[in-house]
Scaffold this motif. Sequence first.
Motif, PDB file in Angstrom:
ATOM      1  N   LEU A  24       0.831  -1.170  -0.154  1.00 13.62           N
ATOM      2  CA  LEU A  24      -0.026  -0.052   0.175  1.00 13.62           C
ATOM      3  C   LEU A  24       0.773   1.215  -0.190  1.00 13.62           C
ATOM      4  O   LEU A  24       1.331   1.679   1.088  1.00 13.62           O
ATOM      5  N   PRO A  25       1.289   1.656  -1.175  1.00 12.10           N
ATOM      6  CA  PRO A  25       2.320   2.764  -1.275  1.00 12.10           C
ATOM      7  C   PRO A  25       2.160   4.008  -0.463  1.00 12.10           C
ATOM      8  O   PRO A  25       3.214   4.392   0.111  1.00 12.10           O
ATOM      9  N   ASP A  26       0.912   4.370  -0.157  1.00  8.83           N
ATOM     10  CA  ASP A  26       0.763   5.681   0.818  1.00  8.83           C
ATOM     11  C   ASP A  26       0.665   5.162   2.304  1.00  8.83           C
ATOM     12  O   ASP A  26       0.186   6.253   2.691  1.00  8.83           O
ATOM     13  N   SER A  27       0.697   4.175   2.769  1.00 14.86           N
ATOM     14  CA  SER A  27       0.561   3.768   4.010  1.00 14.86           C
ATOM     15  C   SER A  27       1.833   3.390   4.885  1.00 14.86           C
ATOM     16  O   SER A  27       2.813   3.289   4.257  1.00 14.86           O
ATOM     17  N   PRO A  28       1.861   3.603   6.217  1.00 13.98           N
ATOM     18  CA  PRO A  28       2.813   3.495   7.154  1.00 13.98           C
ATOM     19  C   PRO A  28       2.956   1.971   6.952  1.00 13.98           C
ATOM     20  O   PRO A  28       2.075   1.081   6.852  1.00 13.98           O
ATOM     21  N   VAL A  29       4.295   1.328   6.990  1.00 15.48           N
ATOM     22  CA  VAL A  29       5.003  -0.071   7.258  1.00 15.48           C
ATOM     23  C   VAL A  29       4.871  -0.300   8.446  1.00 15.48           C
ATOM     24  O   VAL A  29       5.864   0.187   9.419  1.00 15.48           O
ATOM     25  N   ILE A  30       4.072  -1.045   8.831  1.00 14.52           N
ATOM     26  CA  ILE A  30       4.098  -1.826  10.278  1.00 14.52           C
ATOM     27  C   ILE A  30       4.420  -3.354  10.430  1.00 14.52           C
ATOM     28  O   ILE A  30       3.524  -3.917   9.642  1.00 14.52           O
ATOM     29  N   VAL A  31       5.310  -3.897  10.888  1.00 12.18           N
ATOM     30  CA  VAL A  31       5.621  -5.316  11.323  1.00 12.18           C
ATOM     31  C   VAL A  31       5.555  -5.797  12.546  1.00 12.18           C
ATOM     32  O   VAL A  31       6.299  -5.086  13.336  1.00 12.18           O
ATOM     33  N   ARG A  32       4.719  -6.476  12.799  1.00 10.39           N
ATOM     34  CA  ARG A  32       4.577  -7.121  13.988  1.00 10.39           C
ATOM     35  C   ARG A  32       4.485  -6.069  14.969  1.00 10.39           C
ATOM     36  O   ARG A  32       5.175  -5.865  15.895  1.00 10.39           O
ATOM     37  N   GLU A 186      10.525 -19.835   0.750  1.00 12.61           N
ATOM     38  CA  GLU A 186      10.929 -20.742   1.487  1.00 12.61           C
ATOM     39  C   GLU A 186      12.315 -20.245   2.372  1.00 12.61           C
ATOM     40  O   GLU A 186      12.683 -20.798   3.205  1.00 12.61           O
ATOM     41  N   SER A 187      12.986 -19.241   1.587  1.00 12.34           N
ATOM     42  CA  SER A 187      14.377 -19.017   1.711  1.00 12.34           C
ATOM     43  C   SER A 187      14.600 -18.125   2.973  1.00 12.34           C
ATOM     44  O   SER A 187      15.449 -17.734   3.640  1.00 12.34           O
ATOM     45  N   LEU A 188      13.657 -17.133   2.970  1.00 13.05           N
ATOM     46  CA  LEU A 188      13.865 -15.750   4.028  1.00 13.05           C
ATOM     47  C   LEU A 188      13.205 -15.860   5.226  1.00 13.05           C
ATOM     48  O   LEU A 188      12.053 -16.828   5.559  1.00 13.05           O
ATOM     49  N   HIS A 189      13.675 -15.448   6.304  1.00  8.88           N
ATOM     50  CA  HIS A 189      12.953 -15.216   7.697  1.00  8.88           C
ATOM     51  C   HIS A 189      11.608 -14.642   7.253  1.00  8.88           C
ATOM     52  O   HIS A 189      11.503 -13.603   6.818  1.00  8.88           O
ATOM     53  N   PRO A 190      10.501 -14.933   7.862  1.00 11.02           N
ATOM     54  CA  PRO A 190       9.272 -14.558   7.885  1.00 11.02           C
ATOM     55  C   PRO A 190       8.859 -12.962   7.843  1.00 11.02           C
ATOM     56  O   PRO A 190       8.372 -12.312   7.312  1.00 11.02           O
ATOM     57  N   LEU A 191       9.845 -12.620   8.849  1.00 14.37           N
ATOM     58  CA  LEU A 191       9.827 -11.105   9.184  1.00 14.37           C
ATOM     59  C   LEU A 191      10.311 -10.174   8.086  1.00 14.37           C
ATOM     60  O   LEU A 191      10.059  -9.140   7.766  1.00 14.37           O
ATOM     61  N   VAL A 192      11.510 -10.601   7.802  1.00 16.59           N
ATOM     62  CA  VAL A 192      12.136 -10.049   6.395  1.00 16.59           C
ATOM     63  C   VAL A 192      11.314  -9.949   5.253  1.00 16.59           C
ATOM     64  O   VAL A 192      11.041  -9.098   4.577  1.00 16.59           O
ATOM     65  N   GLN A 193      10.715 -11.240   4.930  1.00 15.11           N
ATOM     66  CA  GLN A 193       9.556 -11.435   3.772  1.00 15.11           C
ATOM     67  C   GLN A 193       8.506 -10.484   4.073  1.00 15.11           C
ATOM     68  O   GLN A 193       8.125  -9.660   2.958  1.00 15.11           O
ATOM     69  N   GLU A 194       7.826 -10.342   5.344  1.00 11.95           N
ATOM     70  CA  GLU A 194       6.914  -9.266   5.308  1.00 11.95           C
ATOM     71  C   GLU A 194       7.247  -7.912   5.102  1.00 11.95           C
ATOM     72  O   GLU A 194       6.404  -7.208   4.513  1.00 11.95           O
ATOM     73  N   GLN A 196       9.833  -6.941   3.081  1.00  7.47           N
ATOM     74  CA  GLN A 196       9.857  -6.763   1.910  1.00  7.47           C
ATOM     75  C   GLN A 196       8.413  -6.774   1.033  1.00  7.47           C
ATOM     76  O   GLN A 196       8.386  -6.059   0.225  1.00  7.47           O
ATOM     77  N   GLU A 197       7.458  -7.516   1.483  1.00  7.32           N
ATOM     78  CA  GLU A 197       6.128  -7.500   0.922  1.00  7.32           C
ATOM     79  C   GLU A 197       5.511  -6.163   1.014  1.00  7.32           C
ATOM     80  O   GLU A 197       4.827  -5.671   0.170  1.00  7.32           O
ATOM     81  N   LYS A 198       5.603  -5.476   2.148  1.00  5.86           N
ATOM     82  CA  LYS A 198       5.086  -4.405   2.216  1.00  5.86           C
ATOM     83  C   LYS A 198       5.847  -3.220   1.820  1.00  5.86           C
ATOM     84  O   LYS A 198       5.247  -2.034   1.432  1.00  5.86           O
ATOM     85  N   ALA A 199       7.016  -3.447   1.272  1.00  3.45           N
ATOM     86  CA  ALA A 199       7.782  -2.583   0.484  1.00  3.45           C
ATOM     87  C   ALA A 199       7.544  -2.903  -0.956  1.00  3.45           C
ATOM     88  O   ALA A 199       8.385  -2.256  -1.607  1.00  3.45           O
ATOM     89  N   GLY A 200       6.693  -3.833  -1.275  1.00  4.97           N
ATOM     90  CA  GLY A 200       6.387  -3.933  -2.801  1.00  4.97           C
ATOM     91  C   GLY A 200       6.675  -5.149  -3.489  1.00  4.97           C
ATOM     92  O   GLY A 200       6.659  -5.420  -4.391  1.00  4.97           O
ATOM     93  N   ALA A 201       7.521  -6.097  -2.510  1.00  2.00           N
ATOM     94  CA  ALA A 201       8.076  -7.073  -3.300  1.00  2.00           C
ATOM     95  C   ALA A 201       6.955  -8.446  -3.320  1.00  2.00           C
ATOM     96  O   ALA A 201       6.094  -8.353  -2.396  1.00  2.00           O
TER      97      ALA A 201
END
Length: 245
Positions: A24-32, A186-194, A196-201
């Motif tokens: 969500l380009p215009d939203s804050p990125v919140i992880v856990r 499969e290869s990344l820590h779930p936090l890092v994946q989350e 990166q996903e929130k940054a558009g990957a």
Amino acid sequence: MASIVATSKELFWAEVEQTTAIYLPDSPVIVREKLVHANAKCLQMEIFRTCTGITPFAQRIFSSLPISSLPISSPPMKVLDLGAGNGAYTLQMASSGAHVTAIDQSREFLVVIATKSAEIGCPSENLRLRRGDITTMESYDGPFNLVVAMDILPYVPPTKLRSTMEKIQQCLEDRGILIGTLFTTESLHPLVQELQEKAGAHFYKNSSEFITQLLEHSGFTVLELEEREEGGFSFKAEKAPVEKN
Ligand SMILES: C[S@@+](CC[C@H](N)C(=O)[O-])C[C@H]1O[C@@H](n2cnc3c(N)ncnc32)[C@H](O)[C@@H]1O
């Protein structure tokens, strides 16, 4: 009554289109429950700015290709760098003699490439800069001998991945080479994946099997597939020759 039989190719692409997208380009990125960045689009640009080097995988492939126009009688390689960023790949190839078209949607990065190109004395005829969104451009022109798609395909929305791969396939000559990367779950820590996903990957399931299918369903033969330390895979593929009647 006519029956509709979905081919494995159609089923594959239908599944790709259903891959989760949480950018969500215009939203804050919140992880856990922790605020990581006030704006997802700015975080994405900060990540993109860190891409300043060539991976050992790509370096090895470049060393094996006749990029340079030497001997002088052979034509220079025609290369397309998709999502060229700071120009690490573009500038290395263009200053080695290849004729490189670099496409990026960001004016900031195209200015960086033009500035660095002048600084290192890269011949201007070796470099063509194009600003555009690779997911909406009608075609990438061509034909090219090599397409470089390093750390760009993960940022293509899953609904646009098929048409993007088709355009890559169309702009290559027969047996032209595509190198690129994709991120897999499969290869990344779930936090890092989350993050990166929130940054558009986007991340795809089934790792190497998925990437092989993606390339084959896009008209390529896989030549190399290598797992990356930072997650996902790098690949080298060859455009399967188009059969002529
Ligand atoms: C992660 S960086 C990778 C840069 C370079 N390929 C590298 O590996 O060093 C992604 C680049 O792709 C560009 N990009 C992302 N989506 C794009 C799109 N749809 N069309 C064109 N460029 C795009 C970004 O502006 C950024 O420069």
